[in-house]
Motif scaffolding. Sequence first.
Motif, PDB file in Angstrom:
ATOM      1  N   UNK A 127       0.548  -1.112  -0.276  1.00 42.27           N
ATOM      2  CA  UNK A 127       0.197  -0.128  -0.071  1.00 42.27           C
ATOM      3  C   UNK A 127       0.582   1.390  -0.041  1.00 42.27           C
ATOM      4  N   UNK A 128       1.961   1.376   0.747  1.00 43.68           N
ATOM      5  CA  UNK A 128       2.842   2.686   0.681  1.00 43.68           C
ATOM      6  C   UNK A 128       3.668   2.765  -0.426  1.00 43.68           C
ATOM      7  N   UNK A 129       3.746   1.162  -1.381  1.00 48.52           N
ATOM      8  CA  UNK A 129       4.487   1.784  -2.565  1.00 48.52           C
ATOM      9  C   UNK A 129       2.690   2.051  -3.723  1.00 48.52           C
ATOM     10  N   UNK A 130       2.305   1.303  -3.647  1.00 48.81           N
ATOM     11  CA  UNK A 130       0.882   2.231  -4.042  1.00 48.81           C
ATOM     12  C   UNK A 130       0.780   3.975  -4.242  1.00 48.81           C
ATOM     13  N   UNK A 186      -5.905   2.123   1.828  1.00 49.14           N
ATOM     14  CA  UNK A 186      -7.206   1.643   0.340  1.00 49.14           C
ATOM     15  C   UNK A 186      -8.070   2.498   0.223  1.00 49.14           C
ATOM     16  N   UNK A 187      -8.498   3.337   0.723  1.00 46.37           N
ATOM     17  CA  UNK A 187      -9.623   4.020   0.649  1.00 46.37           C
ATOM     18  C   UNK A 187      -9.350   4.979  -0.458  1.00 46.37           C
ATOM     19  N   UNK A 188      -7.852   5.368  -0.174  1.00 44.28           N
ATOM     20  CA  UNK A 188      -7.039   6.367  -0.594  1.00 44.28           C
ATOM     21  C   UNK A 188      -6.676   6.064  -1.955  1.00 44.28           C
ATOM     22  N   UNK A 189      -6.434   4.696  -2.012  1.00 41.18           N
ATOM     23  CA  UNK A 189      -6.012   4.314  -2.873  1.00 41.18           C
ATOM     24  C   UNK A 189      -7.003   4.876  -4.312  1.00 41.18           C
ATOM     25  N   UNK A 190      -6.447   4.995  -6.667  1.00 36.04           N
ATOM     26  CA  UNK A 190      -6.828   5.502  -7.256  1.00 36.04           C
ATOM     27  C   UNK A 190      -7.334   4.273  -7.558  1.00 36.04           C
ATOM     28  N   UNK A 191      -8.094   4.011  -8.450  1.00 32.34           N
ATOM     29  CA  UNK A 191      -8.721   2.585  -9.013  1.00 32.34           C
ATOM     30  C   UNK A 191      -7.406   1.918 -10.168  1.00 32.34           C
ATOM     31  N   UNK A 192      -6.291   2.786 -10.115  1.00 27.75           N
ATOM     32  CA  UNK A 192      -5.676   2.393 -11.382  1.00 27.75           C
ATOM     33  C   UNK A 192      -4.245   2.292 -10.391  1.00 27.75           C
ATOM     34  N   UNK A 193      -3.870   2.363  -8.694  1.00 26.47           N
ATOM     35  CA  UNK A 193      -3.039   1.815  -8.251  1.00 26.47           C
ATOM     36  C   UNK A 193      -3.234   0.479  -7.215  1.00 26.47           C
ATOM     37  N   UNK A 194      -5.331  -0.130  -7.189  1.00 29.84           N
ATOM     38  CA  UNK A 194      -4.743  -1.409  -6.443  1.00 29.84           C
ATOM     39  C   UNK A 194      -3.245  -2.529  -6.512  1.00 29.84           C
ATOM     40  N   UNK A 195      -2.770  -2.322  -5.170  1.00 25.07           N
ATOM     41  CA  UNK A 195      -1.195  -3.535  -5.107  1.00 25.07           C
ATOM     42  C   UNK A 195      -2.280  -4.449  -6.230  1.00 25.07           C
ATOM     43  N   UNK A 196      -1.609  -5.639  -6.962  1.00 24.32           N
ATOM     44  CA  UNK A 196      -1.402  -6.487  -7.511  1.00 24.32           C
ATOM     45  C   UNK A 196      -2.170  -7.961  -6.535  1.00 24.32           C
TER      46      UNK A 196
END
Length: 205
Positions: A127-130, A186-196
């Motif tokens: 999550x931190x890397x994303x 997780x809530x701060x992630x954009x849809x294209x930044x979700x860790x694989x």
Amino acid sequence: MADMGAFQEAVTAWAAGGPGGPARELATRLPVRAVVLLEGPSDAAAVSALAASRGRDLAAEGVCVLSMGGAMNVGRFARLLGPPGLGLRLTGLCDEAERPYYARGLERAGAAEQQFFVCAADLEDELIRALGVTRVQELVRDEGDLRALQTFLRQPAQQDRAPQRQLRRFLGTKKGRKIHYGRVLVEALGPDRIPAPLDGLLTSL
């Protein structure tokens, strides 16, 4: 009315040596079709937050997101919930270092063909890397923890660590903090930044 929380509690009690009847009954009544085996509550918070962000109610879909209290417990839960027990579909999320526990636990439970997803270091690292260090620091500030972070970073043990490792360590320094930030990050992630690994897990359900 029975809910998934009751099933989680019944399974946890069963794994601790209690009777299996309540879990069996609830699995049928709800009904439960799959269980996500996770090391701890921070992983569960992250998975639930991502599902909610995509408009999914995993409990309503018959999916139990289960915190096992440690990766070494995966074999015990797999035996109870997989082919030898309730016969549910199993999946999960683990750290790279925990991969052998998951592989061995699922194999011994006759569920070796069922897929689980692996984080390079751990979920917090993913999550931190994303998000990037700067964005995570902003979120820490927004959550009112900036002073605590600044105090932590002044500790001698943190001076030679890379910023990403410092943040990972910080998230684990106070009880409940990893759980809280599992959801926040997780809530701060954009849809294209979700860790694989996290994306793969939810997509598989």
